[in-house]
Design an enzyme around this catalytic site. Structure first.
Site, short mmCIF file in Angstrom:
data_model
loop_
_atom_site.label_atom_id
_atom_site.label_comp_id
_atom_site.label_asym_id
_atom_site.label_seq_id
_atom_site.Cartn_x
_atom_site.Cartn_y
_atom_site.Cartn_z
N HIS A 171 -7.70 -6.90 2.12
CA HIS A 171 -6.94 -5.96 2.94
C HIS A 171 -7.57 -5.78 4.32
CE1 HIS A 171 -4.38 -2.69 4.01
NE2 HIS A 171 -5.20 -1.70 3.71
N HIS A 187 0.85 -1.20 0.00
CA HIS A 187 0.00 0.00 0.00
C HIS A 187 0.88 1.25 0.00
CE1 HIS A 187 -3.79 -2.24 0.48
NE2 HIS A 187 -2.93 -3.15 0.88
N HIS A 205 -13.33 1.60 5.08
CA HIS A 205 -12.61 0.41 4.62
C HIS A 205 -13.41 -0.85 4.92
CE1 HIS A 205 -9.00 2.96 4.25
NE2 HIS A 205 -8.50 1.98 3.50
N ASP A 221 -6.76 -1.00 -2.83
CA ASP A 221 -7.09 -1.82 -1.66
C ASP A 221 -8.05 -2.92 -2.12
OD1 ASP A 221 -5.70 0.03 -0.21
OD2 ASP A 221 -7.35 0.64 1.08
N HIS A 275 -2.35 3.30 -5.26
CA HIS A 275 -2.52 1.85 -5.12
C HIS A 275 -3.98 1.46 -4.89
CE1 HIS A 275 -2.29 3.11 -0.85
NE2 HIS A 275 -3.10 2.08 -0.64
#
Length: 272
Positions: free
Chosen positions: A101, A91, A224, A97, A95
């Protein structure tokens, strides 16, 4: 070469009728096309924008000490050809994810399919607000206001959040923007906005020009967990989002299929 038989046929009344019919058809086609339209349509020219920061050892990372390292591996004077050796954290730089991850058993970089990596994109800007408030986040109200101006966000789209933070990337301290206690401060997606984009608009990807999809001061990373938990992916550390139109662009995510990758550096292009 035309034989005597073919010449006699060309001079026959039937051939003259055929010629007249052909000329009449061509004239009609020309009228249909118009005087300035070519018979063969020209290929559409796209504007291609590179949204990728150059991959370097100086690019800021989420935590100090994670910066990329490189050194010589082969040289032309010694080996006849040139190669470098890199040490990187996945990362780093611009980039992706991948779901794994944050999600045990989630899909890896190799499992993201090509059709997921080329997708329509919309760009939403919080750049003005971010200059006044480093902790600002994208809200559902922002998304509704954007749709009133630009129309509904397409299903399966990438939603790119322009904060203007990429201009700070030449300085790790400026880009991370930590306070005296070490808490970072930079903009991000709000958790409610992420949930709304997934449930109401079924987006495929979120992208941002900061170190994280979540705002810098987050300690629980709800965006996330929500995005990757829905088997979607994110893109971080984008550049030049101010050059991408609000809608109508196509995002091309050039993710290397890193073996067992939790994501990884990628070349990101926008076509419009």
């Amino acid at each position: 070469m035309c034989t005597e038989e073919c010449l006699r046929h060309a001079a026959s009344p039937q051939a003259e009728v055929s010629r007249r019919a052909a000329l009449t058809g061509l004239a009609a086609a020309a009228l249909t096309l118009g005087p300035s339209q070519p018979a063969v349509a020209s290929r559409r020219q796209h504007t291609v924008r590179d949204l990728t920061h150059p991959f370097s050892t100086a690019f800021p990372t989420f935590a100090p000490g994670e910066e990329a390292r490189r050194g010589p591996y082969k040289t032309i004077p010694d080996d006849g050809y040139y190669m470098q050796e890199w040490r990187i954290v996945e990362h780093t730089g611009t980039h992706v994810d991948a779901p794994v991850h944050f999600v045990p058993g989630g899909r890896t970089a190799t499992q993201l399919t090509p059709d997921e990596l080329i997708l329509p994109a919309v760009t939403i800007s919080l750049a003005r607000r971010a200059t006044r408030d480093a902790d600002t986040v994208l809200t559902v109200a922002d998304l509704r206001a954007w749709e009133r101006e630009w129309g509904r966000i397409p299903t399966g789209a990438a939603v790119l959040l322009h904060t203007g933070w990429d201009r700070r990337a030449t300085s790790a301290a400026h880009y991370r923007n930590p306070d005296a206690q070490g808490t970072m401060h930079f903009p991000g997606f709000g958790a409610d906005a992420c949930e709304w984009l997934l449930s109401a608009r079924h987006v495929r990807c979120l992208g941002i020009d900061t170190l994280s999809l979540d705002p810098g001061r987050s300690t629980t990373y709800p965006v996330h967990f929500t995005l990757l938990g829905a088997d979607r992916y994110g893109v971080e550390n984008l550049a030049h989002l101010e050059t991408v139109p609000a809608r109508g662009a196509t995002l091309v995510v050039g993710l290397i299929p890193w073996e067992q990758g939790s994501g990884g550096p990628a070349r990101i292009l926008a076509l419009s």
